[in-house]
Design a protein around this motif. Structure first.
Motif, PDB file in Angstrom:
ATOM      1  N   PRO A   1       0.814  -1.225   0.000  1.00 25.34           N
ATOM      2  CA  PRO A   1       0.000   0.000   0.000  1.00 25.34           C
ATOM      3  C   PRO A   1       0.843   1.269   0.000  1.00 25.34           C
ATOM      4  CG  PRO A   1      -0.818  -1.555   1.622  1.00 25.34           C
ATOM      5  CD  PRO A   1       0.476  -2.101   1.132  1.00 25.34           C
ATOM      6  N   VAL A   2       1.930   1.258   0.779  1.00 30.27           N
ATOM      7  CA  VAL A   2       2.778   2.451   0.834  1.00 30.27           C
ATOM      8  C   VAL A   2       3.390   2.730  -0.529  1.00 30.27           C
ATOM      9  CG1 VAL A   2       4.848   3.451   1.860  1.00 30.27           C
ATOM     10  CG2 VAL A   2       3.248   2.175   3.302  1.00 30.27           C
ATOM     11  N   VAL A   3       3.921   1.693  -1.166  1.00 34.79           N
ATOM     12  CA  VAL A   3       4.553   1.868  -2.483  1.00 34.79           C
ATOM     13  C   VAL A   3       3.528   2.317  -3.510  1.00 34.79           C
ATOM     14  CG1 VAL A   3       5.734   0.663  -4.348  1.00 34.79           C
ATOM     15  CG2 VAL A   3       6.394   0.230  -1.975  1.00 34.79           C
ATOM     16  N   ARG A   4       2.327   1.742  -3.466  1.00 37.23           N
ATOM     17  CA  ARG A   4       1.300   2.105  -4.439  1.00 37.23           C
ATOM     18  C   ARG A   4       0.877   3.567  -4.288  1.00 37.23           C
ATOM     19  NH1 ARG A   4      -1.999  -0.176  -8.007  1.00 37.23           N
ATOM     20  NH2 ARG A   4      -4.089   0.688  -8.326  1.00 37.23           N
ATOM     21  N   VAL A   5       0.711   4.010  -3.047  1.00 37.75           N
ATOM     22  CA  VAL A   5       0.307   5.391  -2.821  1.00 37.75           C
ATOM     23  C   VAL A   5       1.419   6.352  -3.229  1.00 37.75           C
ATOM     24  CG1 VAL A   5      -0.211   7.064  -1.011  1.00 37.75           C
ATOM     25  CG2 VAL A   5      -1.424   4.890  -1.079  1.00 37.75           C
ATOM     26  N   LEU A   6       2.658   5.955  -3.030  1.00 38.69           N
ATOM     27  CA  LEU A   6       3.771   6.796  -3.468  1.00 38.69           C
ATOM     28  C   LEU A   6       3.706   7.047  -4.978  1.00 38.69           C
ATOM     29  CD1 LEU A   6       6.849   5.481  -1.447  1.00 38.69           C
ATOM     30  CD2 LEU A   6       5.769   7.711  -1.273  1.00 38.69           C
ATOM     31  N   ARG A   7       3.177   6.095  -5.707  1.00 37.28           N
ATOM     32  CA  ARG A   7       3.112   6.213  -7.165  1.00 37.28           C
ATOM     33  C   ARG A   7       1.938   7.068  -7.629  1.00 37.28           C
ATOM     34  NH1 ARG A   7       2.628   0.311  -9.084  1.00 37.28           N
ATOM     35  NH2 ARG A   7       2.234   1.391 -11.056  1.00 37.28           N
ATOM     36  N   ILE A   8       0.846   7.097  -6.827  1.00 35.24           N
ATOM     37  CA  ILE A   8      -0.357   7.744  -7.350  1.00 35.24           C
ATOM     38  C   ILE A   8      -0.756   9.008  -6.588  1.00 35.24           C
ATOM     39  CG2 ILE A   8      -1.255   5.545  -8.183  1.00 35.24           C
ATOM     40  CD1 ILE A   8      -3.144   5.471  -5.793  1.00 35.24           C
ATOM     41  N   ALA A   9      -0.233   9.185  -5.372  1.00 32.61           N
ATOM     42  CA  ALA A   9      -0.668  10.340  -4.583  1.00 32.61           C
ATOM     43  C   ALA A   9       0.303  10.571  -3.449  1.00 32.61           C
ATOM     44  CB  ALA A   9      -2.077  10.103  -4.022  1.00 32.61           C
ATOM     45  N   ARG A  10       0.153  11.707  -2.818  1.00 35.09           N
ATOM     46  CA  ARG A  10       0.944  12.014  -1.630  1.00 35.09           C
ATOM     47  C   ARG A  10       0.096  11.772  -0.390  1.00 35.09           C
ATOM     48  NH1 ARG A  10       4.098  17.609  -2.255  1.00 35.09           N
ATOM     49  NH2 ARG A  10       4.953  16.757  -0.315  1.00 35.09           N
ATOM     50  N   THR A  11       0.722  11.239   0.665  1.00 42.04           N
ATOM     51  CA  THR A  11      -0.030  10.924   1.872  1.00 42.04           C
ATOM     52  C   THR A  11      -0.199  12.139   2.765  1.00 42.04           C
ATOM     53  OG1 THR A  11       1.993  10.316   3.073  1.00 42.04           O
ATOM     54  CG2 THR A  11       0.869   8.571   1.849  1.00 42.04           C
ATOM     55  N   GLY A  12       0.554  13.199   2.542  1.00 45.83           N
ATOM     56  CA  GLY A  12       0.476  14.357   3.407  1.00 45.83           C
ATOM     57  C   GLY A  12       0.978  14.078   4.807  1.00 45.83           C
ATOM     58  N   ALA A  13       1.962  13.218   4.917  1.00 47.06           N
ATOM     59  CA  ALA A  13       2.484  12.816   6.229  1.00 47.06           C
ATOM     60  C   ALA A  13       3.989  13.027   6.257  1.00 47.06           C
ATOM     61  CB  ALA A  13       2.126  11.362   6.509  1.00 47.06           C
ATOM     62  N   ALA A  14       4.429  14.255   6.053  1.00 40.04           N
ATOM     63  CA  ALA A  14       5.860  14.546   6.003  1.00 40.04           C
ATOM     64  C   ALA A  14       6.554  14.205   7.307  1.00 40.04           C
ATOM     65  CB  ALA A  14       6.079  16.018   5.655  1.00 40.04           C
TER      66      ALA A  14
END
Length: 489
Positions: A269-282
């Motif tokens: 899930p982390v890798v997939r979200v990195l590809r499609i969107a930003r999590t906003g969790a800097a």
């Protein structure tokens, strides 16, 4: 006609909802925390770290002083925790500290759940807490199940982030200090806390005060000079990459692979979200980066170092699952559950040959000595003192501090000249003043064998003779009752 009842104030309703939420979630997390720690109770001892802490606690209970009569490279909180548990429940079993380790894992999960719930809602809170506990066992059982430093460090790091998220800077600083006082690398959480604090001068001042006061108090409660030396300035050789580079690299890659298997449900899930969107969790990414830096620090890559990575990974996976379809969350939980079951089985079924060796050696020593005798185990297994219930003849509980073998280093930089500064003069004085009744050479061919150490070789030749062997360990008894003719240079 009766009037409709007044609705409760919104604050009361919110409080009731929060109470109902935690009444449902806390039992689930408590059961899961207990279940994932079951293997830790299956053996009397899991790692040399547990043994070191147990011996330290006994010495402290007998009036010893940390960094003086017993030393280690670690801060004082966990030795004090062991000492307190032994004072209340006795020192014959590690069960009390194992229970405390369960509570530490539960507290970490609760804090992560609260963080996730505040940011992404009720479902995210449940997901974060459950995922963390499922993955928390995802290492070699010796690393994951031991009641060691990292297990007690994690609640402090999670508390630091929890307080910083709520702008409680003094409390965040105190939590950072707590993490540092458990293990130095726990201080890495200060980076994401500073990120959340930003440039707020009042916040920075409160944060600095909260962090400084507990550390200063701990230093004053021990020996300030010794505290500074053993926790900060005296570990340059230990933190060096020189020597055993290939050995250490293989260990690092192996433990990384093991943790990756445990995180098989979280990483996609982390890798997939990195590809499609930003999590906003800097801040969470910074927390992970700082934790990874802490794992790299010292270049030893022991498995228990990797525990520090799990809380930020669990939160990042939770953040990613909020963006992805619901079935991704189900898949992550099922995969993590299966991996957890594998690691729990490993912990319950895998043999521990080094523990069996330590137990046989301890039994032999207990048979040959009286309870009041002082003995010297020359090796890397301080737990043998605890198992044999014998008092160490030296403040240095392993050969590592005297040879730089600490950290599994097996290359050329092992020997007297690579020892922690000042250890050999103190060691010679200890053995000259109160010679041990029995010296056990448990080097078994490793680079710190007495044959490679002139001082120890002369000591054995001056007043000891071989009296037996146990699994390759050689026992040396004193030749005479009179003091050993060993002169301190």
């Amino acid at each position: 006609m009766l009037a409709a009842p007044l609705a409760p104030p919104r604050s009361v309703a919110v409080t009731a909802a929060k109470g109902a939420y935690w009444k449902r979630l806390l039992p689930l997390l408590a059961v899961l925390a207990c279940a994932t720690r079951v293997p830790s109770f299956a053996r009397p001892l899991w790692s040399p770290d547990e043994g070191y802490l147990a011996v330290q606690a006994r010495i402290l209970a007998q009036g010893g002083r940390l960094y003086e009569t017993v030393v280690d490279r670690k801060p004082p909180l966990v030795p004090w925790l062991y000492e307190g548990a032994f004072a209340l429940f006795g020192s014959d079993s590690l069960t009390p500290v194992r229970v405390l380790a369960v509570l530490a894992q539960l507290l970490t999960a609760v804090l992560l759940a609260s963080l996730a719930r505040r940011r992404w809602g009720d479902g995210a809170g449940r997901t974060a807490g459950v995922l963390y506990l499922l993955v928390s066992v995802g290492l070699n059982p010796e690393d994951a199940q031991a009641a060691g430093f990292e297990v007690f460090m994690l609640p402090c790091t999670a508390a630091a982030m929890w307080c910083a998220d709520r702008r409680r800077w003094a409390a965040a600083g105190a939590a950072v200090a707590g993490a540092f006082l458990v293990k130095q690398t726990g201080g890495a959480v200060l980076l994401p806390v500073l990120w959340l604090c930003g440039r707020s001068r009042p916040g920075l001042l409160r944060l600095a005060t909260g962090a400084a006061v507990p550390v200063l108090c701990a230093a004053l409660a021990t020996d300030p000079a010794g505290f500074l030396f053993w926790t900060v300035t005296g570990s340059a050789a230990y933190a060096s990459f020189t020597g055993s580079e290939l050995h250490v690299l293989v260990r690092g890659l192996t433990n990384t692979a093991i943790l990756a298997v445990a995180c098989a449900g979280l990483l996609p899930p982390v890798v997939r979200v990195l590809r499609i969107a930003r999590t906003g969790a800097a801040d969470l990414w910074l927390w992970l980066a700082a934790s990874a830096g802490a794992v790299l620090l010292g270049f030893h890559f022991f498995g228990h170092y990797y525990l520090q990575l799990i809380p930020p990974v669990a939160l990042l996976a939770t953040a990613a699952l909020q963006i992805l379809p619901r079935d991704r969350g189900t898949t992550a939980l099922l995969t993590s559950s299966c991996c957890c079951a594998v690691f729990l089985s490993w912990g319950l079924l895998a043999p521990r040959p080094e523990l069996a060796h330590a137990q046989r050696l301890a039994a032999a020593v207990a048979h040959r000595t009286d309870p009041t005798d002082r003995v010297l185990f020359w090796g890397m297994h301080p737990e043998t003192y605890w198992l044999a219930d014998r008092t160490p003849a030296s403040r240095y509980l392993t050969a590592g501090l005297l040879t730089n073998y600490s950290g599994g280093r097996d290359g050329p930089q092992v020997g007297e000249k690579y020892a922690v500064a000042g250890t050999w003069p103190a060691f010679r004085t200890e053995l000259a003043d109160r010679p041990p009744s029995l010296i056990i050479d448990d080097s078994r061919g490793r680079p710190y064998a007495p044959s490679r150490l002139p001082t120890l070789r002369r000591l054995l030749a001056a007043g000891y003779e071989e009296v037996g062997t146990v699994d390759g360990a050689v026992l040396y008894g004193r030749v005479a009752v009179s003091p050993v003719p060993f002169v301190v240079p």
